[in-house]
Motif scaffolding. Structure first.
Motif, PDB file in Angstrom:
ATOM      1  N   GLY A   1      21.591  -5.508  43.243  1.00  0.00           N
ATOM      2  CA  GLY A   1      20.566  -5.549  42.212  1.00  0.00           C
ATOM      3  C   GLY A   1      20.535  -6.852  41.444  1.00  0.00           C
ATOM      4  O   GLY A   1      21.275  -7.806  41.720  1.00  0.00           O
ATOM      5  N   TYR A   2      19.638  -6.872  40.474  1.00  0.00           N
ATOM      6  CA  TYR A   2      19.421  -8.064  39.660  1.00  0.00           C
ATOM      7  C   TYR A   2      20.525  -8.222  38.625  1.00  0.00           C
ATOM      8  O   TYR A   2      21.037  -7.238  38.084  1.00  0.00           O
ATOM      9  CB  TYR A   2      18.059  -7.972  38.976  1.00  0.00           C
TER      10      TYR A   2
ATOM     11  N   GLU B   1      20.806  -1.155  49.642  1.00  0.00           N
ATOM     12  CA  GLU B   1      20.102  -1.504  48.412  1.00  0.00           C
ATOM     13  C   GLU B   1      19.421  -2.865  48.546  1.00  0.00           C
ATOM     14  O   GLU B   1      18.320  -3.080  48.049  1.00  0.00           O
ATOM     15  CB  GLU B   1      21.073  -1.522  47.229  1.00  0.00           C
TER      16      GLU B   1
ATOM     17  N   LYS C   1      16.016  -2.667  50.167  1.00  0.00           N
ATOM     18  CA  LYS C   1      14.974  -2.142  49.281  1.00  0.00           C
ATOM     19  C   LYS C   1      14.491  -3.200  48.302  1.00  0.00           C
ATOM     20  O   LYS C   1      13.299  -3.273  47.975  1.00  0.00           O
ATOM     21  CB  LYS C   1      15.505  -0.930  48.515  1.00  0.00           C
ATOM     22  N   LEU C   2      15.413  -4.009  47.804  1.00  0.00           N
ATOM     23  CA  LEU C   2      15.084  -4.996  46.774  1.00  0.00           C
ATOM     24  C   LEU C   2      14.748  -6.369  47.344  1.00  0.00           C
ATOM     25  O   LEU C   2      14.452  -7.295  46.584  1.00  0.00           O
ATOM     26  CB  LEU C   2      16.267  -5.134  45.802  1.00  0.00           C
TER      27      LEU C   2
ATOM     28  N   THR D   1      26.683  -5.873  38.831  1.00  0.00           N
ATOM     29  CA  THR D   1      25.878  -4.989  39.678  1.00  0.00           C
ATOM     30  C   THR D   1      26.724  -4.050  40.542  1.00  0.00           C
ATOM     31  O   THR D   1      26.204  -3.042  41.028  1.00  0.00           O
ATOM     32  CB  THR D   1      24.959  -5.793  40.628  1.00  0.00           C
TER      33      THR D   1
ATOM     34  N   ASN E   1      19.158  -0.635  33.985  1.00  0.00           N
ATOM     35  CA  ASN E   1      19.007  -0.589  35.436  1.00  0.00           C
ATOM     36  C   ASN E   1      19.240  -1.982  36.006  1.00  0.00           C
ATOM     37  O   ASN E   1      19.227  -2.981  35.280  1.00  0.00           O
ATOM     38  CB  ASN E   1      17.608  -0.075  35.834  1.00  0.00           C
TER      39      ASN E   1
ATOM     40  N   THR F   1      17.743  -2.426  39.323  1.00  0.00           N
ATOM     41  CA  THR F   1      16.793  -2.405  40.436  1.00  0.00           C
ATOM     42  C   THR F   1      15.466  -3.055  40.073  1.00  0.00           C
ATOM     43  O   THR F   1      14.571  -3.150  40.904  1.00  0.00           O
ATOM     44  CB  THR F   1      16.547  -0.966  40.911  1.00  0.00           C
ATOM     45  N   SER F   2      15.343  -3.483  38.825  1.00  0.00           N
ATOM     46  CA  SER F   2      14.165  -4.208  38.361  1.00  0.00           C
ATOM     47  C   SER F   2      14.625  -5.230  37.342  1.00  0.00           C
ATOM     48  O   SER F   2      15.639  -5.035  36.655  1.00  0.00           O
ATOM     49  CB  SER F   2      13.158  -3.240  37.711  1.00  0.00           C
TER      50      SER F   2
ATOM     51  N   TYR G   1      14.345  -4.434  32.016  1.00  0.00           N
ATOM     52  CA  TYR G   1      15.479  -3.587  31.654  1.00  0.00           C
ATOM     53  C   TYR G   1      15.641  -3.577  30.140  1.00  0.00           C
ATOM     54  O   TYR G   1      15.027  -4.353  29.408  1.00  0.00           O
ATOM     55  CB  TYR G   1      16.765  -4.133  32.295  1.00  0.00           C
TER      56      TYR G   1
END
Length: 549
Positions: free
Chosen positions: A142-143, A178, A181-182, A465, A521, A523-524, A527
């Motif tokens: 993730g970010y 993951e 997806k990202l 992350t 989160n 995933t974006s 946040y």
């Protein structure tokens, strides 16, 4: 990845973490030449390392000023990037004033970089010191929103990164589901083993928007853990280094070279000393920070539960494992040279009347055993997942015998831990604030030597992350495990494996505040962040007291 300044500014605005300086960085005209931004780190009272990377070899000018408009220049010079150093550039800027904020930038014939902000170590009698503690940033998961949030905190003086800044895994491994997806899959696609591989991976991680903003906003005090080279290394090898992956010494050397190239880190006088990444930082009479190196210079090979659990069938075999296998006095964690360094620096800190003694420590130090949890069961939907069921069964087996949760940590080296405590005691330093990464969980711990003497406290940060160990069991069961682990172990006050984030440590002459900050989160890039828990630390005789606020 091609960096988008428009997207960077949009993300920064949307997050609400927009400080005047962050806005200047995000809104600066885009220059694709400086594709990984700028960074600073390894500060002393009179110097700091400045860093950047260019997409191709080029000559450049660096500037340091007292103001963001660069009207009050204090230092400048010329240099060049070359393929020999993977087009990275570092300069050790000397002759600066203690405890002073500076701004810096790099200029070429085709334009300039965004500005960076840095700071030298304070001298004298500072009234406060604020350190953000980070660890375990795994790109595919993730970010790096926690980095972004650190960048937006104007009160942060320095960022202490305790390792796992990058991960070595390939696209067929942990985190790739993951990452798909990202659209954040690892580059290169293979597990990294060569110098080119490590350089490519570092470059990818530096393109994250949150990472870029944090590096521009605050000076970094970095040290590595295991994944900068390979999972669970020791002096002669690593758990994640296989026979078909070449010579371990060559791989380790490549990982260390790339780390020094891509981090704002001062080069040692002798290249052979690069693995000896233990250092000491002084913040006036308020605090000292001593960072450890627990991977390449003194560590014996880890004990593997897979080889020993099947043999534990009675109290006698359990006692043999604990006393003779884990308790083997020949197993070390730190090198003799580092032990001497730590002892000397702690004794010096005590003699000078410094108020706080911080230890930058990669791996959990508190005794952490798994309780018997045979009354717990996995939800059926998870029990049908073979990997999760196996993971759950592993913890059940450890809990049956009240064994440590990890053997790569200090729990796997109890004699070495006791030796470390003894060298601290011999320096009259039993008031440690141990800052810890690695475990992907938050921890508030009290520390005790084998004789029961208090040694201070431990503050563990969650991953930026990387996910916690119990999370695959679902929120309810993961929370139950966290609670039981804390209740079962004398040294653990609280733990949380379900959040990503960082620890902020605020030091004042008489008290310290530890804030455990989680992001909503990863995933974006949109946040929010909140303080999950706070503790106050104060002096208590020759050691420390810690209590929840």
């Amino acid at each position: 990845m091609i960096f988008s300044r428009r997207q960077f500014l949009k993300t920064t605005l949307a997050s609400g973490a927009l400080t005047p300086f962050a806005y200047q960085v995000a809104a600066a005209p885009i220059n694709p030449l400086f594709d990984c931004g700028v960074a600073s780190g390894d500060p002393t009272h009179h110097s700091v390392i400045l860093w950047t990377h260019t997409r191709e070899p080029i000559g450049l000018t660096w500037q340091v000023a007292r103001d963001l408009a660069f009207k009050q220049l204090v230092k400048s010079g010329q240099g060049e990037t070359s393929l020999t150093q993977d087009c990275t550039f570092k300069i050790d800027v000397t002759g600066l004033e203690p405890g002073t904020t500076y701004y810096y930038r790099f200029i070429t014939s085709s334009g300039q970089s965004e500005p960076g902000r840095t700071r030298t170590l304070p001298a004298g009698e500072p009234e406060s010191l604020n350190i953000a503690v980070a660890s375990c940033s795994n790109y595919p998961f993730g970010y790096f929103n926690a980095y972004h949030h650190i960048a937006g905190d104007e009160s942060v003086d320095f960022v202490l990164h305790l390792g796992d800044y990058i991960y070595e895994y390939g696209q067929d491994s942990w985190g790739d589901e993951e990452g798909r997806k990202l659209k954040r899959r690892h580059q290169p696609a293979n597990e990294i083993v060569s110098l080119t591989d490590y350089r490519t991976r570092h470059r990818q991680y530096k393109t994250d928007n949150g990472s870029r903003l944090m590096h521009a906003s605050h000076p970094l005090i970095p040290t590595w853990d295991d994944h900068e080279s390979a999972n669970n290394p020791y002096m002669q090898g690593a758990q994640n280094h296989q026979p078909g992956e070449g010579n371990w010494a060559d791989r380790k050397a490549a990982s260390i070279q790339a780390y020094y190239e891509w981090m704002p880190l001062r080069e040692p006088a002798k290249q052979a000393e690069k693995a000896q990444l233990w250092r000491h930082f002084g913040f006036g009479n308020l605090a000292t920070l001593t960072t450890l190196e627990t991977r390449h210079t003194g560590r014996s090979k880890q004990i593997d539960y897979a080889e020993h659990l099947p043999q534990i069938k009675s109290e006698q075999t359990l006692r043999h494992f604990i006393e003779s296998v884990l308790g083997d006095p020949g197993r070390s964690m730190l090198s003799i040279a580092m032990e001497n360094f730590v002892n000397h620096k702690l004794a010096e800190s005590v003699a000078q009347g410094t108020k706080w003694r911080l230890i930058g420590n990669q791996i959990p130090m508190a005794r952490t055993n798994i309780p018997d949890a045979t009354d717990l069961t996995l939800p059926k939907a998870l029990a049908d997942n073979g990997a999760i069921a196996q993971h759950f069964g592993y913890f059940m087996a450890l809990g049956k015998y009240d064994l440590p949760i990890y053997l790569d940590t200090w729990d796997g080296y109890p004699v070495a831990r006791e030796k470390f405590y003894q060298l601290c005691q011999s320096a009259k330093a039993s008031d440690l604030i141990v800052l810890t990464g690695d475990s992907h969980a938050f921890w508030a711990n009290q520390l005790f030597a084998g004789d029961g003497d208090a040694m201070g406290v431990e503050l563990g940060t969650a991953g930026i992350t990387s996910p916690g160990d119990f999370e695959t069991f679902g929120p309810a069961l993961a929370g139950e495990f966290d609670q039981r682990v804390a209740q079962h172990n004398r040294e653990i006050l609280w733990t949380d494996c379900q959040h990503r984030g960082y620890v902020k440590l605020e030091l004042a002459p008489k008290t310290a505040i530890a804030s455990f900050i989680g992001v909503s989160n990863i995933t974006s890039e949109h946040y929010s962040a909140k303080t999950l828990r706070q503790y106050q630390i104060s002096k208590a005789g020759s050691s420390l007291a810690i209590e929840k606020i």
